[in-house]
Design a protein around this motif. Structure first.
Motif, PDB file in Angstrom:
ATOM      1  N   GLY A 147     150.308  69.983  29.615  1.00 11.49           N
ATOM      2  CA  GLY A 147     150.209  69.361  28.295  1.00 11.49           C
ATOM      3  C   GLY A 147     148.811  68.834  28.034  1.00 11.49           C
ATOM      4  N   THR A 148     148.568  68.504  26.775  1.00  7.65           N
ATOM      5  CA  THR A 148     147.183  68.188  26.390  1.00  7.65           C
ATOM      6  C   THR A 148     146.678  66.857  26.962  1.00  7.65           C
ATOM      7  N   LEU A 149     147.607  65.977  27.359  1.00  7.57           N
ATOM      8  CA  LEU A 149     147.176  64.710  27.965  1.00  7.57           C
ATOM      9  C   LEU A 149     146.418  64.953  29.275  1.00  7.57           C
ATOM     10  N   ALA A 150     146.586  66.154  29.838  1.00  9.06           N
ATOM     11  CA  ALA A 150     145.934  66.493  31.113  1.00  9.06           C
ATOM     12  C   ALA A 150     144.415  66.406  31.021  1.00  9.06           C
ATOM     13  N   PRO A 182     131.468  68.663  37.570  1.00  6.28           N
ATOM     14  CA  PRO A 182     132.138  69.873  38.060  1.00  6.28           C
ATOM     15  C   PRO A 182     133.464  69.553  38.768  1.00  6.28           C
ATOM     16  N   VAL A 183     134.485  70.358  38.496  1.00  8.81           N
ATOM     17  CA  VAL A 183     135.823  70.110  39.042  1.00  8.81           C
ATOM     18  C   VAL A 183     136.236  71.294  39.933  1.00  8.81           C
ATOM     19  N   ALA A 184     136.827  70.974  41.079  1.00  8.99           N
ATOM     20  CA  ALA A 184     137.392  72.017  41.966  1.00  8.99           C
ATOM     21  C   ALA A 184     138.870  72.173  41.653  1.00  8.99           C
ATOM     22  N   ILE A 185     139.299  73.395  41.410  1.00  9.29           N
ATOM     23  CA  ILE A 185     140.706  73.660  41.079  1.00  9.29           C
ATOM     24  C   ILE A 185     141.301  74.603  42.119  1.00  9.29           C
ATOM     25  N   SER A 216     147.248  78.992  37.794  1.00 10.50           N
ATOM     26  CA  SER A 216     146.293  79.479  38.771  1.00 10.50           C
ATOM     27  C   SER A 216     144.896  79.471  38.148  1.00 10.50           C
ATOM     28  N   VAL A 217     144.175  80.593  38.274  1.00  9.31           N
ATOM     29  CA  VAL A 217     142.731  80.592  37.953  1.00  9.31           C
ATOM     30  C   VAL A 217     142.427  80.084  36.541  1.00  9.31           C
ATOM     31  N   ALA A 218     143.206  80.528  35.545  1.00 10.62           N
ATOM     32  CA  ALA A 218     142.974  80.056  34.164  1.00 10.62           C
ATOM     33  C   ALA A 218     144.144  79.213  33.703  1.00 10.62           C
ATOM     34  N   GLY A 219     144.793  78.531  34.633  1.00  5.62           N
ATOM     35  CA  GLY A 219     145.994  77.760  34.310  1.00  5.62           C
ATOM     36  C   GLY A 219     145.670  76.412  33.684  1.00  5.62           C
ATOM     37  N   GLY A 220     146.698  75.572  33.663  1.00  6.85           N
ATOM     38  CA  GLY A 220     146.586  74.282  32.984  1.00  6.85           C
ATOM     39  C   GLY A 220     145.452  73.403  33.512  1.00  6.85           C
ATOM     40  N   ASP A 221     145.236  73.401  34.834  1.00  6.06           N
ATOM     41  CA  ASP A 221     144.160  72.558  35.384  1.00  6.06           C
ATOM     42  C   ASP A 221     142.796  73.038  34.898  1.00  6.06           C
ATOM     43  N   THR A 222     142.588  74.360  34.944  1.00 11.02           N
ATOM     44  CA  THR A 222     141.298  74.906  34.507  1.00 11.02           C
ATOM     45  C   THR A 222     141.112  74.681  33.006  1.00 11.02           C
ATOM     46  N   ALA A 223     142.162  74.940  32.226  1.00 10.54           N
ATOM     47  CA  ALA A 223     142.053  74.782  30.772  1.00 10.54           C
ATOM     48  C   ALA A 223     141.694  73.342  30.417  1.00 10.54           C
ATOM     49  N   SER A 224     142.354  72.379  31.078  1.00 12.61           N
ATOM     50  CA  SER A 224     142.081  70.981  30.714  1.00 12.61           C
ATOM     51  C   SER A 224     140.695  70.543  31.174  1.00 12.61           C
ATOM     52  N   ALA A 225     140.249  71.041  32.328  1.00 12.32           N
ATOM     53  CA  ALA A 225     138.907  70.669  32.802  1.00 12.32           C
ATOM     54  C   ALA A 225     137.828  71.281  31.903  1.00 12.32           C
ATOM     55  N   LEU A 226     137.975  72.558  31.556  1.00 14.10           N
ATOM     56  CA  LEU A 226     136.996  73.184  30.661  1.00 14.10           C
ATOM     57  C   LEU A 226     137.017  72.507  29.294  1.00 14.10           C
TER      58      LEU A 226
END
Ligand code: NAP
Length: 513
Positions: free
Chosen positions: A469-472, A138-141, A152-162
């Motif tokens: 980017g996708t490397l994230a 589980p990741v905290a964003i 933000s909520v569905a941004g790059g960090d969330t997209a890459s973690a999911l």
């Protein structure tokens, strides 16, 4: 998503008015529940097929697009950002979710490897060894204030973690709780429609630092994604490192993004570059992590033309509402400090403010020696403020680049005749920044496969990766090796049949099915 704690209401920065409705802040039990649900969902979510996970990401994108204008209108009211910019950001948010869906399907990120057994090898046999990447947990964003949709909520960090297979618990940014709630509901609906466990996604509001700290220190959380202030990022890194089980924090913090004006380009195109630079500086009230906060001018010829064009364009720039009252105050204080600095010359300011929380662009100039004598001059002033450093030679510019902290970007404005001036600077730029660009401006970050939005500290807390980017996806993966594990126990992607057709390195040779 509504907690039992102190209620949060958004403030419209353009009017200063408090907005309805209120959102319940999380109490410790809410944080624990979200994290426990994420941990419970982890094994099932990370073993979804590539197709199922990709379709889930695409469903989130569809749901966000379906929120249409009420989403951008709420984001506009909460952030002061123009509606057209937010419409673009909504498209970017959906686009990056779809790009990660494609990435999930192609399977490169699994880094699947098979070293077949060599039972007859002398002097010792080799066992069968197979490797794949798995999600870290589980990741905290933390949602960013300056991209209420795309970061933000569905941004790059969330997209890459999911995409990596990690359940996500988001700490919504307190500046845009209503926008966060709308997007959070779009993700929760996609979770439900896909038949996934509810813990795959949760969101918490928090009225103070306690919520974020409790999230980062919760034992179920295994990594953190953050974009914001250096102070916030450092506090979360400290909290993560002090846990009984320390975890990585991928924090994107501050950068002043030096722009180098090389002599031939300055001579030939000073005015044109000056105008373009002012456009980049004032875009979005300068509230971009890639905002050009430092200009290194190499040589004198053309510098007057650059300065006059930039000054004129700044003078014509309209004042712009900043994201929050606190960000506006910090900007005004930062500019006032620069105005009071004895070594700085004020070149120009943007148009006068006409409403609350509006910022006026500011451009200063300083000699190379004075800049080198005061490290305070390289502190980020978040907003459209920048300093031109007059460098006599390329060596002066090299000294400044050696002196500045880690950056997200360094830009070269150069013509053909500047190539040999640029060449010795390149190794320094590589050491200092995550992205080096020529004849463009650093604002505007493409979401693609080759993008790096990262860089040495304090640009980020971990320069080995990127948040755009996708490397994230790599931030949220770790390799597992399976030694002599029977075919029937192996994960699908490592079985001989390779039913999902992922690329694999077999005995050192890349095999694409
Ligand atoms: P921030 O203050 O760093 O807040 C970002 C998020 O982290 C919020 O959810 C905040 O929520 C939480 N947080 C902050 N400090 C924390 C702490 N010590 N412990 C736990 N959680 C913490 O950023 P901001 O509100 O977006 O803007 C403030 C300043 O950050 C700006 O003026 C600018 O200098 C910088 N900034 C930089 C970038 C960039 O891209 N480089 C982007 C945005 C902002 P709580 O306050 O509720 O805890």
């Amino acid at each position: 998503m509504a907690g039992e704690g102190q209620a949060i209401k958004a403030v419209n920065p353009a009017t200063g008015d408090t907005m309805e409705p209120s959102f319940g802040g999380a109490v410790p039990a809410d944080v624990e529940k979200a994290c426990a649900l994420a941990a419970e969902a982890f094994d099932r979510y990370r073993e979804t097929s590539l197709e199922q996970r990709a379709a889930f990401l695409e469903k989130i994108a569809d749901n966000i697009e379906a929120l249409a204008e009420p989403l951008t209108e709420r984001a506009h009211a909460e952030s002061g950002l123009p509606v057209a910019r937010l419409q673009g950001e909504r498209g970017r948010t959906a686009g990056q979710l779809r790009l990660f869906a494609k990435t999930v399907r192609d399977g490169h990120w699994l880094d699947a490897r098979i070293d077949p057994a060599l039972p007859d090898r002398e002097p010792l046999p080799r066992p069968d060894l197979r490797l794949r990447n798995i999600a870290v947990g589980p990741v905290a964003i933390f949602g960013a204030s300056n991209f209420p949709l795309a970061f933000s909520v569905a941004g790059g960090d969330t997209a890459s973690a999911l995409a990596a297979g990690c359940p996500v618990v988001v700490k919504a940014h307190p500046a845009h709780p209503g926008t966060s709630e709308l997007v959070g509901s779009a993700i929760a609906k996609a979770v439900e429609d896909a038949g996934l466990p509810e813990g795959v996604f949760s969101m918490l509001h928090g009225a103070d630092h306690a919520t974020g700290t409790a999230l980062v220190t919760n034992p179920h959380i295994k990594a953190v994604g953050f974009t914001g202030s250096r102070g916030g990022g450092l506090a979360l890194m400290k909290a993560a490192a002090s846990r009984p089980e320390p975890i990585p924090v991928f924090a994107e913090m501050s950068s002043i993004n030096p722009v180098l004006l090389l002599p031939e380009a300055l001579k030939a195109r000073g005015a044109e570059i000056g105008k373009g630079f002012a456009g980049s500086l004032t875009m979005g009230a300068g509230q971009f992590c890639t905002n050009p906060g430092l200009v290194l001018a190499l040589g004198e010829e053309g510098l007057d033309a650059f300065v006059s064009a930039a000054k004129e364009a700044l003078g014509e720039s309209a004042p712009a509402t900043m994201l929050t009252p606190a960000i506006h105050t910090a900007y005004d204080e930062g500019v006032a400090k620069l105005e009071a600095h004895s070594a700085l010359e004020l070149i120009g300011r943007g148009g006068e403010s006409t409403g609350p929380h509006q910022s006026r662009a500011a451009l200063f100039a300083v000699d190379h020696e004075a800049f080198m004598n005061d490290d305070a001059l390289q502190a980020e002033v978040f907003g459209s403020s920048s300093i031109i450093v007059r460098c006599r030679t390329a060596e002066d510019a090299a000294q400044v680049l050696e002196r500045v902290e880690g950056q997200l970007t360094i830009t070269l404005q150069m013509d053909e005749g500047d190539t040999e001036t640029a060449r010795p600077l390149l190794p320094i730029m590589e050491r200092r920044a995550g992205r080096i660009l020529a004849n463009a401006f650093p604002t505007g970050v493409e979401v693609s496969h080759a993008m790096v939005h990262g860089g040495p500290f304090p640009a980020t807390s971990d320069s080995r990766t990127t948040s755009v980017g996708t490397l994230a996806i790599r931030r949220f993966l770790r390799p597992v090796c399976y030694q002599s594990i029977s075919e029937s126990l192996l994960p699908e992607v490592l079985r001989d049949a390779n039913a999902e057709g992922v690329p694999r390195l077999v005995d050192g040779d890349m095999k694409i099915n």
